[in-house]
Design an enzyme around this catalytic site. Structure first.
Site, PDB file in Angstrom:
ATOM      1  N   LYS A   1     -23.284  62.552  86.348  1.00  0.00           N
ATOM      2  CA  LYS A   1     -22.478  62.260  87.664  1.00  0.00           C
ATOM      3  C   LYS A   1     -22.004  60.852  87.178  1.00  0.00           C
ATOM      4  CE  LYS A   1     -25.575  64.376  91.088  1.00  0.00           C
ATOM      5  NZ  LYS A   1     -26.937  64.246  91.837  1.00  0.00           N
TER       6      LYS A   1
ATOM      7  N   GLN B   1     -31.189  61.069  94.643  1.00  0.00           N
ATOM      8  CA  GLN B   1     -31.333  62.198  93.845  1.00  0.00           C
ATOM      9  C   GLN B   1     -32.810  62.899  94.326  1.00  0.00           C
ATOM     10  OE1 GLN B   1     -29.398  63.710  91.473  1.00  0.00           O
ATOM     11  NE2 GLN B   1     -30.975  65.362  91.371  1.00  0.00           N
TER      12      GLN B   1
ATOM     13  N   ASP C   1     -23.559  63.910  99.993  1.00  0.00           N
ATOM     14  CA  ASP C   1     -24.404  65.204  99.830  1.00  0.00           C
ATOM     15  C   ASP C   1     -24.227  65.920 100.924  1.00  0.00           C
ATOM     16  OD1 ASP C   1     -25.276  66.010  97.136  1.00  0.00           O
ATOM     17  OD2 ASP C   1     -27.222  64.771  97.405  1.00  0.00           O
TER      18      ASP C   1
END
Ligand code: NDP
Length: 296
Positions: free
Chosen positions: A54, A98, A121
């Protein structure tokens, strides 16, 4: 019939190139560099590889990347304080925590502490609600990638019968919602579905997000259907050498390829689209936060 392989690597490269064009425009026309902050807690090897990718791809797209490593024993309070700090930082347009998080931390509390407009997200309850009610949601990355590939493969999906296998909040439900928005007739199957094979056999579009290796059999696939395999399952592969493994999806790829008109492979299908959509969401977030509409 032998299915066309939907090349997620090539498609994600196009999405990333489009993101870079938009980032260049934001910089040149508006003096804004989109910024993505990633928080990782502890040392899960799979998460570390994913986060490294990422960070690399964020930089390649010309965006600012902020990487925050927190120790595995961090308290929920300290993690919430970090999220709050990033919520208030105008250089940060997207925040990603995460998952999974260590057991002392309530994941929902942390996700719902992210400012909804920075929730790239798309897991915040406000964004789930906006997606369900047709608002300007931040759409979860993997579902967004699935539907982008379907649109690119099929074009107009109106009236198609779609079966989504799996009903998780992060994949199954948002995929189903996006397919409904494309005017598909959507069935969501799950572990209590009585005759899964029968449901899948009626589908023009199959999205498998279960987490069980090759569970969807080739002869369940209707001739001409398009198959998106979200599953990532690691199997032992002694034929490749001692201790070696291989990745497979939730669909029996070889069998399904005999019936489907198009199918995503694992690896190289949905996986690469997820980070590309994260970058696209960060640009979307930056534009919305500054009230900018970009035309390309
Ligand atoms: P979850 O474990 O959260 O959900 C799995 C779903 O599958 C549940 O709804 C469950 O039903 C259903 N299910 C389980 N067993 C069966 C069965 N025998 N028949 C029918 N349905 C069943 O998984 P996720 O949604 O998080 O992930 C699914 C897969 O996608 C995993 O392999 C994951 O690694 C992969 N993934 C890939 C990503 C990518 O970037 N490519 C990103 C995210 C996930 P019930 O609700 O009834 O328990």
């Amino acid at each position: 019939m032998t299915a066309t392989i939907i090349d997620g690597k090539a498609f994600s490269a196009k999405v990333r190139a489009d993101v870079k064009t938009k980032v260049d425009k934001l910089k040149q026309l508006h003096g804004i560099t989109p910024g993505l902050a990633v928080i990782i807690v502890g040392h899960d090897p799979a998460s570390e590889i994913y986060v490294r990718n990422k960070v690399k791809q964020t930089a390649e797209a010309g965006m600012n990347s902020y990487h925050h490593e927190m120790s595995a024993d961090i308290s929920e309070e300290a993690l919430l304080a970090k999220v709050d700090e990033l919520n208030k930082d105008p250089a940060v347009h997207g925040i990603l925590v995460q998952l999974p998080l260590p057991s002392q931390i309530n994941e929902a509390s942390v996700i719902n502490a992210i400012a909804p407009e920075k929730d790239v997200d798309g897991f915040h309850v406000i964004n789930s609600g906006l997606l369900a009610t047709g608002g300007d949601a931040m759409v979860p990355c993997t579902p967004l990638g699935c539907v982008m590939m379907l649109k690119d493969t099929i074009g107009n999906m109106s009236g198609k019968r779609a079966v989504v296998v799996g009903r998780s909040n992060i994949v199954g439900k948002p995929v189903a919602q996006l397919l409904l928005d494309e005017n598909c007739t959507v069935t969501i199957a799950h572990s209590r579905t009585v005759d899964l094979a029968d449901e899948v056999r009626r589908a023009d579009i199959v999205v498998a997000a279960v987490g069980r290796a090759e569970m969807v059999k080739g002869d369940w696939i209707k001739p001409g259907a398009v198959v998106i395999d979200v599953g990532i399952n690691r199997l032992d592969a002694p034929e490749r050498g001692e201790g070696k493994t291989r990745l497979v999806g939730d669909v029996d790829f070889a069998g399904a390829s005999m019936n489907a008109s198009a199918i995503t492979p694992v690896p190289g299908g949905v996986g690469p689209m997820t980070i590309a959509c994260l970058l696209a969401n960060t640009v979307t977030a930056a534009c919305r936060q500054h009230g900018i509409k970009l035309d390309s």
